[in-house]
Enzyme design. Structure first.
Site, short mmCIF file in Angstrom:
data_model
loop_
_atom_site.label_atom_id
_atom_site.label_comp_id
_atom_site.label_asym_id
_atom_site.label_seq_id
_atom_site.Cartn_x
_atom_site.Cartn_y
_atom_site.Cartn_z
N TYR A 159 24.52 38.20 24.59
CA TYR A 159 24.34 37.17 23.64
C TYR A 159 23.21 36.13 23.93
O TYR A 159 22.63 36.27 23.27
CB TYR A 159 25.40 35.99 23.42
CG TYR A 159 26.94 36.66 22.10
CD1 TYR A 159 27.51 37.12 23.07
CD2 TYR A 159 27.18 35.75 21.11
CE1 TYR A 159 28.23 37.92 21.71
CE2 TYR A 159 27.84 35.52 20.38
CZ TYR A 159 28.46 37.20 20.38
OH TYR A 159 30.15 37.17 20.01
N LYS B 221 33.51 46.70 32.37
CA LYS B 221 32.99 47.66 32.61
C LYS B 221 32.55 48.21 33.38
O LYS B 221 31.80 48.99 33.53
CB LYS B 221 32.45 48.19 30.67
CG LYS B 221 32.39 49.57 29.86
CD LYS B 221 33.69 50.65 29.27
CE LYS B 221 32.88 51.79 29.78
NZ LYS B 221 34.31 52.48 29.44
N ASP C 80 38.13 48.85 27.70
CA ASP C 80 38.75 49.63 26.34
C ASP C 80 40.44 50.04 26.26
O ASP C 80 40.82 50.20 25.70
CB ASP C 80 38.30 51.28 26.79
CG ASP C 80 38.25 52.18 27.69
OD1 ASP C 80 38.37 51.11 29.27
OD2 ASP C 80 37.60 52.73 27.92
N ASP D 82 34.41 38.34 22.73
CA ASP D 82 34.65 37.76 21.31
C ASP D 82 35.72 38.75 20.85
O ASP D 82 36.17 38.72 19.82
CB ASP D 82 33.01 38.45 20.64
CG ASP D 82 32.57 37.91 18.85
OD1 ASP D 82 33.04 37.06 18.23
OD2 ASP D 82 32.51 38.71 18.40
N ASP E 255 39.52 38.23 18.99
CA ASP E 255 39.77 37.96 17.30
C ASP E 255 40.53 39.64 17.79
O ASP E 255 42.36 39.03 16.97
CB ASP E 255 38.11 39.10 16.85
CG ASP E 255 38.14 38.01 15.90
OD1 ASP E 255 37.91 36.90 16.55
OD2 ASP E 255 37.51 38.46 15.08
C1 IPM Z 1 32.80 33.95 17.43
C2 IPM Z 1 31.96 34.08 16.70
C3 IPM Z 1 30.69 33.86 16.75
C4 IPM Z 1 30.34 34.66 18.00
C5 IPM Z 1 29.74 34.41 16.20
C6 IPM Z 1 29.81 33.71 14.49
C7 IPM Z 1 27.67 33.86 15.88
O1 IPM Z 1 32.55 35.19 16.04
O2 IPM Z 1 32.81 32.15 17.82
O3 IPM Z 1 33.80 34.37 17.43
O4 IPM Z 1 30.30 35.86 18.32
O5 IPM Z 1 30.04 34.30 19.28
MG MG Z 2 34.49 36.06 17.20
#
Ligand code: IPM
Ligand code: MG
Length: 362
Positions: A143, A194, A226, A250, A254
């Site tokens: 990032y 990884k 993975d 990230d 999710d």
């Molecule tokens: C998160 C989001 C952010 C990230 C984006 C919106 C920049 O996906 O907080 O997970 O990638 O960190």
């Molecule tokens: Mg995210």
């Protein structure tokens, strides 16, 4: 003297303002009960700030956050900002807050509530009892790594590139947070990388293992990213604490959030070395339902509980909020995203009011 906490409140975009507004009501109620005070100061970030000032993260906002006890954030982003140049996009503001406040550790719990098992897309026996924590490194990795950009090759072809960089010191400090987190939970830590391909991951694995020598009470293991993505949906109960870099975290956070049925339920904390933290729901700004009183405010409310626990050292007040949320779910109230047959559907405001009432009468 009554303790007063100064909090920078960032409603942001989309559903942000609605969920923030009801969550602040709950926080005010809990402060009356536990005898402390809030000094909330609102500030614009994201699309809201861009519209106002042309800058998604105005310097005044960052300065306010830096001198606050904590930051309480709704959500940022919206379709109308998607075509802006990179440095004007709302997401940039989030990255700016994370690095500007040096919040390098992102804690994302994914815990399935018994009341919501039916909302998960996975089978009951797979998700029942899931209770894990993703510790995501937040201010380094691909990032932020240099060099990055889009350049033009000598043959005229364009080339896009980013760099995944981790310094030993960055790996060490996130590893420490992860081990400390594991000590307070099930004492098992999985580091995800990884390392079969990436040098940066080989260093990551070596440094995490080295830090692990100081935490003999924690059982440390390693997994490739993975495989971890696969194991999360195969048998998620094997996990306690997962520590990983920015990009992998990230994605995996999710994925982990969806085990619980609704991303609308999950809070998160971003911490640095001091007590200042930034607390926000894991979900985004959901522009499609903004302004319609449909949003689920529980992740925002539970982010308030995390703030009380991690930054403000008010664990009982945090517990009171968590219990109030469980009470309201037990009573059968659901927002649209977690609705199931036989339950009572309510909007954002009503859900917030129910939780606030439950805090009051607890
Ligand atoms: C998160 C989001 C952010 C990230 C984006 C919106 C920049 O996906 O907080 O997970 O990638 O960190
Ligand atoms: Mg995210």
């Amino acid at each position: 003297m009554t303790q007063t906490y100064s909090i920078a409140v960032i409603p942001g975009d989309g559903i942000g303002p609605e969920i923030i507004s009801v969550a602040l009501d709950t926080l005010r109620e809990v402060s009356r009960k536990f005898d402390f005070e809030w000094a909330f100061t609102e500030a614009p970030v994201g699309g809201a700030a861009y519209d106002l000032t042309g800058d998604p993260l105005p310097p005044e906002t960052l300065a306010l956050c830096q001198k606050s006890d904590s930051v309480f954030l709704g959500a940022v982003g919206g379709l109308q900002y998607d075509n802006l140049p990179n440095d004007k996009r709302p997401e940039r503001a989030l990255l700016g807050l994370r690095s500007g406040l040096e919040l390098f550790a992102n804690l994302r719990p994914a815990k399935i509530l018994p009341q919501l098992i039916e909302s998960s897309s996975l089978k009951r026996e797979v998700v029942e009892g899931v209770d894990l924590m993703v510790v995501r490194e937040l201010t380094g990795g691909i990032y932020f790594g240099q060099p990055k950009g889009i350049s033009i090759e000598s043959n005229g072809e364009r080339k896009g590139f980013n760099t995944m960089v981790y310094r030993e010191s960055e790996i060490e400090r996130i590893a420490k947070v992860a081990f400390e987190t594991a000590i307070k939970r099930g004492k098992r830590l999985l580091s995800v990388d990884k390392a079969n391909v990436l040098e940066v991951s080989q260093l990551w694995r070596e440094v995490v293992s080295r830090v692990g020598k100081d935490y003999p009470q924690v059982e440390l293991s390693h997994m490739y990213v993975d495989n971890c993505a696969m194991q999360l949906v195969r048998w998620p109960k094997q996990f306690d604490v997962i520590v990983t870099g920015n990009l992998f975290g990230d994605i995996l956070s999710d994925e982990a959030s969806m085990l619980t049925g609704s991303i609308g339920m999950l809070p998160s904390a971003s911490m640095g070395l001091g007590s200042l933290g930034m607390y926000e729901p894991v979900h985004g700004s959901a522009p499609d339902i903004a302004g319609q009183d449909k949003a689920n405010p529980l992740a925002q409310i539970l982010s308030g509980a995390m703030m009380l626990q991690y930054s403000l050292k008010q664990p009982e007040a945090a517990k009171a909020i968590e219990n109030a949320v469980l009470t309201v779910l037990d009573q059968g109230y659901r927002t649209g995203d977690i609705m199931s047959p036989g339950m009572k559907q309510v909007g954002c405001k009503e859900m917030g009011a129910l939780v606030t009432d439950a805090v009051r009468s607890s």
